[in-house]
Each structure stands twice: as C-alpha cells, then as structure tokens.
Design a protein around this motif. Structure first.
Motif, short mmCIF file in Angstrom:
data_model
loop_
_atom_site.label_atom_id
_atom_site.label_comp_id
_atom_site.label_asym_id
_atom_site.label_seq_id
_atom_site.Cartn_x
_atom_site.Cartn_y
_atom_site.Cartn_z
N ASP A 154 35.96 38.74 37.53
CA ASP A 154 35.17 38.05 38.57
C ASP A 154 33.68 38.00 38.25
O ASP A 154 32.96 37.15 38.75
N SER A 210 34.51 32.38 37.50
CA SER A 210 34.89 32.19 38.91
C SER A 210 35.61 30.85 39.03
O SER A 210 35.70 30.08 38.06
N GLU A 211 36.09 30.58 40.22
CA GLU A 211 36.75 29.27 40.46
C GLU A 211 35.78 28.13 40.14
O GLU A 211 36.18 27.09 39.63
N ASP A 212 34.50 28.33 40.46
CA ASP A 212 33.51 27.26 40.22
C ASP A 212 33.04 27.21 38.76
O ASP A 212 32.51 26.20 38.31
N GLN A 266 41.88 31.79 34.78
CA GLN A 266 43.29 32.14 35.03
C GLN A 266 43.83 33.06 33.93
O GLN A 266 44.51 34.04 34.22
N PRO A 300 35.00 28.17 35.71
CA PRO A 300 36.26 28.77 35.23
C PRO A 300 36.40 28.91 33.72
O PRO A 300 37.37 29.49 33.26
#
Ligand code: SF4
Length: 449
Positions: free
Chosen positions: A310, A314-316, A249, A318
C-alpha cells in the motif's frame, strides 16, 4: 506430439534442460548442511546462485524437467499437450546419473527438478519422489535440491518428497483465479494453495519438533540426525504480462503469500510468448523484463525494508514507474520525510533512504556510536551517495547545496544510468541454455557412460 523411442541420455538432456528454462530457480536463501562423511556434497545457507546469466537467470543448478510430456494444455506453456514438439522423459536413474556426474565435475551445486504432468499428478509426483529417494539414499547426494510439488498430487507423496528436498515450490502461475481459469483450465487455485498450505504446516511443525529435539539431544547428534522437512522453505512463481493484472494486484498477491503462507520467495517471470494462441497478448517489445525487474526490486522492499504494498502502489497509481526504482519513486512522492539526519535517524528510517541498503544502515548505526559521521565516512560504509545525497544531511549539512524538489531530484536521478539495468537497456531477450555454458562436452561424456 513427437515421442521418440530409444533416445540417448544426451538427447533427453537437450530437450529437458531446454524445456526447463522458463522455470525461475534463483535461490538467495539455501540451507546449512555440512557433508555427512558418507555421501557427496553439502549446502550453505547463503544459497547456491553464484552466477547469473545475462538475463538474470541462475545457471549453477542442473535445471531440468523430469518430463516435458504433459496431459494439460496451459496456453502459455510450450509443453502443453497441443504443441507438436519433441518430447522426452527421464527415468529416476538417469536424473541421478546426470546430477552425480555434473556434481563430481563441479559444474553444478544442486538440482532443480520440475516436470510436466505425465499420466496424472500422482504418477508424476511418485516418479519425482523415487528420483529424490535414489539420489539421497542410494547415491548419497547431500547437495541442494529444489523440486516442484505437482498440484493435485496425494499429500502423502508431497510429504515424503518434502523430507528429501531442500526447497519445494508450487507455481501459482497467474495472479488471479480468473486468469488461471482462462489460461490453465486444468489447474485451480485450490489445487495450488492446498499443497502450499500443507508444506507451510509441515515446515512449522518441523521447526517446533526440531527445537524440542535440540533441547533433548546432546549437541553432537543434533541436526545431522534429524530429518528435516523442506528446510530451505517454499517458493512460487507468477508469470507477468500474460494476463492484464497491474503491478498493484501482483504485489498484493505476493504480499499475501508471504504473510499467509510464509513463503521464502515469490519469483516473477516475464511472459515469453512461445505459443501462437489468441488468448495470449502480443508483446511487440518482447517479454516485459523491465517490469519483472521492478517487481523484484519491490519484492526486496517488502521482505527486507519493511515496506508494505500500500505504500508503494495504490488503486490510483497501480504500476511501478519504469524509469525509477520503487524506493526512489516512493521517496520522491514522500519528500516530507526528508532530508534524514544520518547521525540521528533510526535504523528503520535509514532503510527508507534511496542509496542506503540494509547493510549500510546497520553499519551507520554501529559506526556513529563512536563518532559523528560525514559524507566521506558514508562512502566508505557503502552508501550510494549519488542517489542518497538528495535525501540526507550529516550534522545538519547536505553534501551539496541542492533543492528538495521532486522534479529536480528526478531529473538528476535519471542521469544515473543504473536506474535501468544495462542488460535490459542494451540487449534483447535471450533465454540461456544449459548447452550455452560450456557443458556440451561433459554432457556427451556422461551420456556415453
Ligand atoms: S501443467 Fe505445467 S508443463 Fe503442463 S502445460 Fe501446464 S504449465 Fe506446462
């Protein structure tokens, strides 16, 4: 709040330099401006950070707050209006005296001026403007000035100040609007982003005007006569670890600031818990310095190595790997791109190899035009072979017979102690003070003048 009457300049300096130590002001990109023959000082584009404190902070600027009195109550800030601490405010003349006297003594190369909010944003911004005006016009100071724009201040004041400063910054403070609402309820994303946009537009309009002006004017009267607006660009600062956002984030916010607001730098400041506030996290291990360090490394990859967020997170996945720098970590997750043949790979590909920096990549591309390169050549060029050797070949050969296996390489890379900087490995956190760097005596002399 403790407001002391009749404070000496020395006492104010002690309070207001100490209060400024949580602002990050390291500047790796300055502005070229030679002496104008009338005033004092000059600027050079590579910036003014010649020395760094043990915790990585720059000490070559006179870094002060104009005032540590503040009407706001940001929970993370020592100067918030609820804290019972000694308060002080300079006058514009006092800031000018300090800056000129320290500059004359060669202790500083510029001024970093931030401030609490005294009375209201316009009142404070006007005092900052008056200070810069006196410094530039009355004292003839031609050195570097980095100044904070006050969120919520009149755009006219920000513009006038921008014509006197080299760099301006507005702190984003926290990565998300929700975090800001929780910890800094008197600030909002819009009062921060609006002046940021104004400065961005001002800079780009000036760039157009300047190029037009250069075409019309003879060479000798060019840039010297042209009033520039924030020529060293704008920056911002985010506090890391005061709120629960992950690295993905935070880096996504930074990437979008670089793209959408043309920022020169985003600074990351490890959260220091100076207030006992139940909204703030308790950090038993102290400020998250290693995390701050990884964010700076990743920031470098965004700005100079053409990585995108990116690709790194990543979201996985983070958060950055605390044990490996982000480039090594990326390479280990993408072994399909390696090994890279040094004598053939493009500049962009070379940039992605751990141990090869932007300078080394350029040198490789240049040097291999005249001869095939070997590992001895790479060492002379400045490649960090202990890191690069797992990822490259020279004329089809690796440096040593080695496995292209993530666990094996990771184990070997971790033996390289430089993966975690010495300062973070060995020491606790210590904020440097202006008075730790041998200026105490001079400050006394100045305060008595
Ligand atoms: S406005 Fe700035 S100085 Fe005032 S409390 Fe918030 S962070 Fe601190």
């Amino acid at each position: 709040m403790q407001i002391q009457e009749n404070m000496s300049l020395m006492e104010k300096l002690q309070i207001l330099s100490d209060a400024a130590k949580y602002d990050v002001a390291c500047t790796s990109s300055g502005v070229d401006r030679s002496g104008n023959g009338r005033g004092m000082g000059n600027c050079i584009a590579p910036g003014i950070c010649h020395t760094f404190s043990g915790d990585g902070r720059c000490v070559s600027l006179l870094k002060i707050l104009f005032t540590n009195e503040c009407i706001f109550n940001c929970s993370y800030c020592l100067n918030n209006c609820n804290n019972d601490i000694p308060r002080a405010s300079f006058t514009p003349d006092e800031v000018c005296t300090l800056t000129m006297e320290f500059y004359r003594r060669n202790y500083i190369e510029g001024l970093f001026l931030s401030s609490g909010i005294l009375k209201n944003p316009n009142y404070t911004m006007d005092l900052i403007y008056q200070t810069l005006y006196k410094l530039r016009v009355e004292c003839g100071f031609n050195g570097y000035i980095h100044v904070k724009a006050i969120p919520g201040a009149d755009p006219v004041l920000i513009e006038k100040t921008g014509f006197l400063a080299d760099r301006m910054s507005i702190n984003l403070e926290l990565p998300t609007a929700e975090a800001l609402k929780k910890l800094a309820p008197y600030k909002s994303r819009s009062t921060i982003l609006k002046p940021m946009r104004q400065i961005q537009n001002g800079i780009s309009n000036q760039a157009l005007l300047l190029s037009d002006y250069k075409q019309k004017q003879p060479l000798r009267v060019q840039t010297k006569e042209f009033k520039q607006f924030v020529p060293a660009g704008q920056s911002t600062q985010m506090i890391i670890g005061a709120t629960p956002e992950n690295d993905f984030q935070i880096m996504s916010v930074a990437e979008s600031l670089y793209r959408n607001f043309s920022l020169k730098r985003v600074f990351y400041s490890a959260f220091v818990n100076v207030n006992q506030n139940s909204d703030l996290p308790v950090l038993p291990g102290g400020p998250p310095l290693l995390r701050e360090h990884r964010l700076y490394q990743a920031d470098w990859l965004l700005r100079y190595y053409h990585f995108s967020v990116d690709e790194l997170l990543s979201e996985d996945n983070p958060n950055f790997n605390v044990y490996l720098d982000p480039k090594c970590d990326w390479a280990l997750r993408h072994l399909e791109y390696f090994p890279v043949e040094i004598n053939r790979a493009s500049y962009q590909t070379l940039l992605r190899v751990p141990g090869i920096g932007a300078k080394s990549a350029s040198r490789i591309v240049k040097a291999r035009r005249s001869a095939k390169l070997n590992f001895t050549d790479l060492k002379k060029i400045g490649v960090v072979l202990k890191r690069a050797l797992y990822f490259i070949t020279c004329s089809g050969k690796m440096m040593y017979p080695t496995k292209l296996d993530a666990d094996y390489i990771c184990e070997n890379l971790l033996r390289d102690q430089t993966q975690i900087p010495k300062e973070i490995r060995n020491s606790g956190y210590e904020q440097i003070s202006l008075f730790d760097v041998g200026m105490k005596e001079s400050s006394r002399q100045i305060s008595s003048t």
